[in-house]
Motif scaffolding. Structure first.
Motif, short mmCIF file in Angstrom:
data_model
loop_
_atom_site.label_atom_id
_atom_site.label_comp_id
_atom_site.label_asym_id
_atom_site.label_seq_id
_atom_site.Cartn_x
_atom_site.Cartn_y
_atom_site.Cartn_z
N ALA A 212 1.00 -1.14 0.04
CA ALA A 212 0.10 0.00 0.05
C ALA A 212 0.85 1.31 -0.11
CB ALA A 212 -0.93 -0.03 1.29
N ILE A 213 1.96 1.35 0.89
CA ILE A 213 2.84 2.54 0.77
C ILE A 213 3.40 2.69 -0.50
CG2 ILE A 213 4.85 3.30 1.97
CD1 ILE A 213 4.28 1.71 4.49
N ILE A 214 3.86 1.68 -1.13
CA ILE A 214 4.76 1.71 -2.46
C ILE A 214 3.58 2.31 -3.70
CG2 ILE A 214 5.80 0.39 -4.37
CD1 ILE A 214 7.19 -1.19 -2.14
N ASP A 215 2.71 1.36 -3.55
CA ASP A 215 1.23 2.24 -4.45
C ASP A 215 1.00 3.43 -4.36
OD1 ASP A 215 1.35 -0.28 -5.51
OD2 ASP A 215 -0.58 -1.02 -4.49
N ARG A 216 1.06 4.29 -3.25
CA ARG A 216 0.65 5.51 -2.84
C ARG A 216 1.62 6.64 -2.92
NH1 ARG A 216 -2.63 1.76 -0.91
NH2 ARG A 216 -5.03 2.46 -0.69
N GLN A 217 3.12 6.18 -2.73
CA GLN A 217 4.06 7.18 -2.45
C GLN A 217 5.31 6.97 -3.46
OE1 GLN A 217 3.88 10.05 -0.62
NE2 GLN A 217 1.52 9.37 -0.15
#
Length: 569
Positions: free
Chosen positions: A107-112
Motif C-alpha cells: 500500500a505504501i509503495i502504491d501510494r508514495q
C-alpha cells in the motif's frame, strides 16, 4: 650484439613477471573482497513456511521488487513476506506479521513511490551499465540499494533493499530489516485515506497505470477546485468593491488571481493528505505541482499587497512623480523601486528553499532529470544571459542612481521622463505622452543627457533671427522686463542676451533664462518667443529679417556699371 639481445630478453622477462604479479593480486583482491558484495547472515526468516528457492525470484534487485509487487497484487501476502528480511521479528510471529507488513508495504509503495525500473539492476551484483548517480561508481558492485525516502511530519524514513548471504545458500536481495521496521509508521502516515474504505472493490482495479476510481476522482476534484477558485475570485472582488482604503482596494484587485491559485492548491493538498491517498504516479506529479502553486500564491499575494502599500506611501509623501519634484523625492521613489526588487529576489530565494525542503525531488523522477543537468545548464545559461544581464543592470541603476524615477532625460533624440525602472527594462514617458520601452542593458550602454541629475532647473534659450539693424541692448532690456513679469520664473538674475551669430542674411540674437524644470521651461520658452516676436513686430517692424537682392545694371553705351541693394520685406 649478444649484450643487446640479453637486455631485450631481460626486459621481456621483467614485463611478464609484472603482469603475472598484477593478475595474481587482482584475483587475490577479488577473492578477499567477495564478502563485501553481501551481508553475511544466518538463516533467513526461520518462522516463515518453507518455500523452494526456485520459486522465489530474489537473485537480483529488479527480480525482488517485481516479484514482491506481483505477489502482493495477487493477494499472496504470506508468500510475499519471503521478500522481507524479518530478522527483527520474533520467528513465532513472522508468518502473521510478515503477511501484514507485506500488505502494508504494498500500500505504501502504491501510494508514495514511483519506481524507476531503469535504475534497478538485473544483475546479482547490482552493477549498472549506465552512469551511476552521484556518490557511487558505475562499475562498483553494491550490496545495498536505496529505493525511496518518505518524509512525515516527525522524521524521514528510507525504503531499501540489501543483499544477504545465509550459510550454505546463495545470496538473495530482500527489503532490509530497517525498512521492515519503518513500515508501520509509514503506513500510518501514507496508508489508505479515511474515506478510501468506502470505494467499491471493483473500482480499485488498475487501468492504464492508475486505479479506476482515480480516473473518476481526478476530474471531479479538478472541477471542484475550479469552482472553489471561481468562488474565491468572486469573494475577493466583492471585498475590493467594499473597502474604502484605495491602497487596500488596489491590492485586493491585483491579488485575486494569486489568492485563487493559493486556495485551489491548498484544497487539492488537503484532499491528498486527509481524504484520499492516490497512487504513486499521481502523488509524484501532483505533490510538487501543488506545493509550487501554493508557494507562488503566497509570494505573489504578499508582493502585490506590498506593492499597493508602497504606492500608497509614495503618493502620500511624494505625490505624482515628475521632474518638478525635488531630488530627494525622486531618489526616495527610486529607492522604493529598488527595495521592491530586493524583496522579489529574497522571496524567490525563500520560495526555492521552501520548495526544495518540502519536496524530495532528487530521489525519484528528479534524479532522472539531473542526468541532463549539464546540457540544461548550458541551454539555460545561454537563454538567460540577456535576462540576467538586464537584472544586474537594473540593480546597478537602482543603487548607483545615474537616473532616478521622474528624471528628465534626452535619450536618442527623445526628451522623456523616467517613468518606471523594472527588472529588465525602463519605461520612458515622452513629452507628448508616448511610452518608450528600453532594455536596461541597452540603456546603460548608450550615452544620455540627464537634465535632473542634480537639480530640476534647466537653462533654456530663445533664438531670434533679426535684421542686422536690430538694437541688441533694447532687446536685452525688453527680455529682462518680460522675465520679471512672468509668474513662472523664479530666477531673473541669471538671464542674459547676446548676439550669437551674424551672417549675410541677418543677425541671431539669443536670450538665456533659467527655468524651474524642463517641462515648465518648455512652456515658458515658447511663451517668451511669442512675446519677443510680438514686441519686434509691433514696435520695430524694420528689425524683422529681410531678403537682400543685389541689382547690377550697365549704361546703354556699355560704359559705367551701377549697383543697387534692394530689401524684400
Amino acid at each position: 650484439m649478444m649484450q643487446h639481445r640479453f637486455d631485450i630478453f631481460r626486459s621481456l622477462a621483467f614485463g611478464a613477471c609484472a603482469i603475472v604479479i598484477l593478475c595474481l593480486a587482482a584475483v587475490a583482491g577479488r577473492a578477499q573482497d567477495t564478502r563485501g558484495f553481501w551481508y553475511e547472515t544466518g538463516s533467513i526468516n526461520q518462522g516463515l513456511a518453507a518455500v523452494e528457492n526456485d520459486l522465489l525470484e530474489r537473485s537480483t534487485p529488479r527480480q525482488t521488487i517485481r516479484a514482491f509487487l506481483a505477489q502482493t497484487e495477487a493477494g499472496e501476502f504470506e508468500f510475499a513476506a519471503h521478500y522481507l528480511n524479518l530478522a527483527r521479528t520474533d520467528p513465532a510471529q513472522q508468518t502473521t506479521l510478515g503477511a501484514e507488513k507485506a500488505q502494508k508495504l504494498k500500500a505504501i509503495i502504491d501510494r508514495q513511490v514511483w519506481i524507476d525500473w531503469s535504475d534497478l539492476s538485473a544483475r546479482p551484483d547490482a552493477l549498472r551499465d549506465v552512469a551511476a548517480k552521484s556518490g557511487s561508481s558505475p562499475r562498483t558492485p553494491r550490496r545495498d540499494l536505496h529505493i525511496a525516502t518518505l518524509e512525515t511530519r516527525d522524521t524521514a524514513y528510507d525504503i531499501r533493499i540489501a543483499r544477504y548471504k545465509p550459510e550454505g545458500a546463495p545470496a538473495v536481495w530482500l527489503f532490509s530489516p530497517q525498512t521492515v521496521s519503518n513500515i508501520d509508521p509509514l503506513y500510518r502516515a501514507f496508508g489508505p485515506g479515511r474515506y478510501e474504505t468506502l470505494i467499491p472493490a471493483v473500482l480499485k482495479d488498475s487501468f492504464l497505470g492508475l486505479w479506476i476510481w482515480e480516473w473518476l476522482a481526478l476530474p471531479t476534484l479538478g472541477l471542484a477546485v475550479l469552482l472553489l477558485g471561481w468562488g474565491v475570485h468572486a469573494v475577493v472582488s466583492s471585498m475590493a468593491g467594499r473597502v474604502e482604503r484605495p491602497w487596500l482596494k488596489r491590492g485586493l484587485e491585483r491579488s485575486r488571481l494569486p489568492l485563487c491559485i493559493l486556495f485551489m492548491a491548498g484544497a487539492g493538498q488537503t484532499v491528498l493528505l486527509q481524504v484520499f491517498s492516490f497512487s504513486g504516479p499521481v502523488q509524484t506529479l501532483l505533490k510538487p505541482t501543488l506545493i509550487i502553486l501554493m508557494v507562488w500564491g503566497v509570494g505573489m499575494t504578499i508582493l502585490r499587497l506590498f506593492d499597493a502599500l508602497l504606492q500608497r506611501l509614495t503618493l502620500r509623501f511624494v505625490g505624482e512623480i515628475d521632474d518638478k519634484r525635488g531630488r530627494d523625492e525622486r531618489e526616495f521613489y527610486t529607492s522604493i523601486y529598488a527595495l521592491r526588487r530586493l524583496i522579489v529576489l529574497v522571496m524567490v530565494a525563500v520560495a526555492l528553499i521552501v520548495i526544495l525542503s518540502q519536496l524530495n525531488l532528487f530521489e525519484s523522477v528528479g534524479m532522472t532529470l539531473l542526468a541532463s543537468a549539464g546540457v540544461l545548464t548550458v541551454v539555460f545559461g545561454i537563454a538567460g544571459q540577456a535576462v540576467l544581464g538586464n537584472i544586474l543592470a537594473s540593480l546597478q541603476i537602482a543603487f548607483a542612481k545615474p537616473v532616478r524615477i521622474g528624471d528628465a532625460i534626452l535619450f536618442e533624440g527623445d526628451w522623456a521622463y523616467v517613468e518606471s525602472i523594472f527588472y529588465t527594462f525602463l519605461r520612458l514617458r515622452t513629452w507628448d505622452q508616448r511610452r518608450i520601452v528600453v532594455p536596461v542593458t541597452y540603456f546603460v550602454a548608450r550615452p544620455f543627457e540627464n537634465w535632473s541629475v542634480a537639480d530640476a532647473r534647466i537653462m533654456r534659450v530663445v533664438h531670434l533671427c533679426l535684421d542686422p539693424r536690430a538694437d541688441v541692448e533694447c532687446l536685452r532690456q525688453t527680455f529682462a522686463e518680460l522675465l520679471r513679469a512672468d509668474p513662472d520664473i523664479d530666477e531673473v538674475e541669471g538671464a542674459c542676451t547676446f548676439a550669437t551669430e551674424q551672417t549675410a542674411e541677418g543677425l541671431t540674437v539669443s536670450f538665456y533664462a533659467m527655468m524651474p524644470d524642463p517641462s515648465t521651461g518648455w512652456i515658458i520658452q515658447s511663451r517668451l518667443r511669442e512675446q519677443l516676436l510680438a514686441h519686434v513686430r509691433d514696435t520695430h517692424p524694420d528689425w524683422l529679417p529681410r531678403e537682400r537682392v543685389m541689382d547690377v545694371s550697365q549704361d546703354a553705351d556699355g560704359g559705367s556699371t551701377r549697383t543697387a541693394v534692394r530689401t524684400a520685406g
